[in-house]
Design an enzyme around this catalytic site. Sequence first.
Site, PDB file in Angstrom:
ATOM      1  N   HIS A  76       0.835  -1.198   0.000  1.00  0.00           N
ATOM      2  CA  HIS A  76       0.000   0.000   0.000  1.00  0.00           C
ATOM      3  C   HIS A  76       0.878   1.260   0.000  1.00  0.00           C
ATOM      4  O   HIS A  76       0.620   2.209  -0.742  1.00  0.00           O
ATOM      5  CB  HIS A  76      -0.913  -0.026   1.222  1.00  0.00           C
ATOM      6  CG  HIS A  76      -1.834   1.131   1.343  1.00  0.00           C
ATOM      7  ND1 HIS A  76      -2.854   1.373   0.464  1.00  0.00           N
ATOM      8  CD2 HIS A  76      -1.887   2.129   2.270  1.00  0.00           C
ATOM      9  CE1 HIS A  76      -3.503   2.463   0.839  1.00  0.00           C
ATOM     10  NE2 HIS A  76      -2.932   2.948   1.925  1.00  0.00           N
ATOM     11  N   GLN A  78       3.980   1.543  -1.069  1.00  0.00           N
ATOM     12  CA  GLN A  78       4.644   1.648  -2.368  1.00  0.00           C
ATOM     13  C   GLN A  78       3.682   2.181  -3.420  1.00  0.00           C
ATOM     14  O   GLN A  78       4.065   2.977  -4.281  1.00  0.00           O
ATOM     15  CB  GLN A  78       5.187   0.272  -2.794  1.00  0.00           C
ATOM     16  CG  GLN A  78       6.279  -0.252  -1.905  1.00  0.00           C
ATOM     17  CD  GLN A  78       7.489   0.659  -1.871  1.00  0.00           C
ATOM     18  OE1 GLN A  78       7.981   1.118  -2.889  1.00  0.00           O
ATOM     19  NE2 GLN A  78       7.968   0.948  -0.674  1.00  0.00           N
ATOM     20  N   HIS A  80       1.162   4.205  -2.859  1.00  0.00           N
ATOM     21  CA  HIS A  80       1.035   5.645  -2.591  1.00  0.00           C
ATOM     22  C   HIS A  80       2.210   6.412  -3.187  1.00  0.00           C
ATOM     23  O   HIS A  80       2.025   7.467  -3.798  1.00  0.00           O
ATOM     24  CB  HIS A  80       0.981   5.917  -1.080  1.00  0.00           C
ATOM     25  CG  HIS A  80      -0.403   5.963  -0.531  1.00  0.00           C
ATOM     26  ND1 HIS A  80      -1.192   7.080  -0.599  1.00  0.00           N
ATOM     27  CD2 HIS A  80      -1.132   5.019   0.094  1.00  0.00           C
ATOM     28  CE1 HIS A  80      -2.355   6.829  -0.028  1.00  0.00           C
ATOM     29  NE2 HIS A  80      -2.349   5.579   0.398  1.00  0.00           N
TER      30      HIS A  80
END
Length: 103
Positions: A76, A78, A80
């Site tokens: 998650h 990464q 973002h």
Amino acid sequence: MLDLEEAVMGIIVNAGQSRSLCFEALRHARTGMFTKADGLLAAAIEAGKEAHAVQTKLIEEDEGEGKTKMTLIMVHAQDHLMTSILCRELVTELIEIYRRQAM
């Protein structure tokens, strides 16, 4: 050694801040406020650098050996980071289009 949870949150928070600043810069550019837009874009770049620095530390500690536990929250984070980088690139181009239209 970085605390994994703290590192992941550092990526998420800074990448999210970068993305938010990009969209705020775009809103200002749309109204012709290019100095404000440029300042916000510069702040977005700095927040992105912070997120990327945390990612780099994690990669360095892993040494390509799978030492870092891969979790859903890591994926998650990464996501973002990569989304914020793409956002910054696209917003930069859109601001330039607005700038040219304003001439």
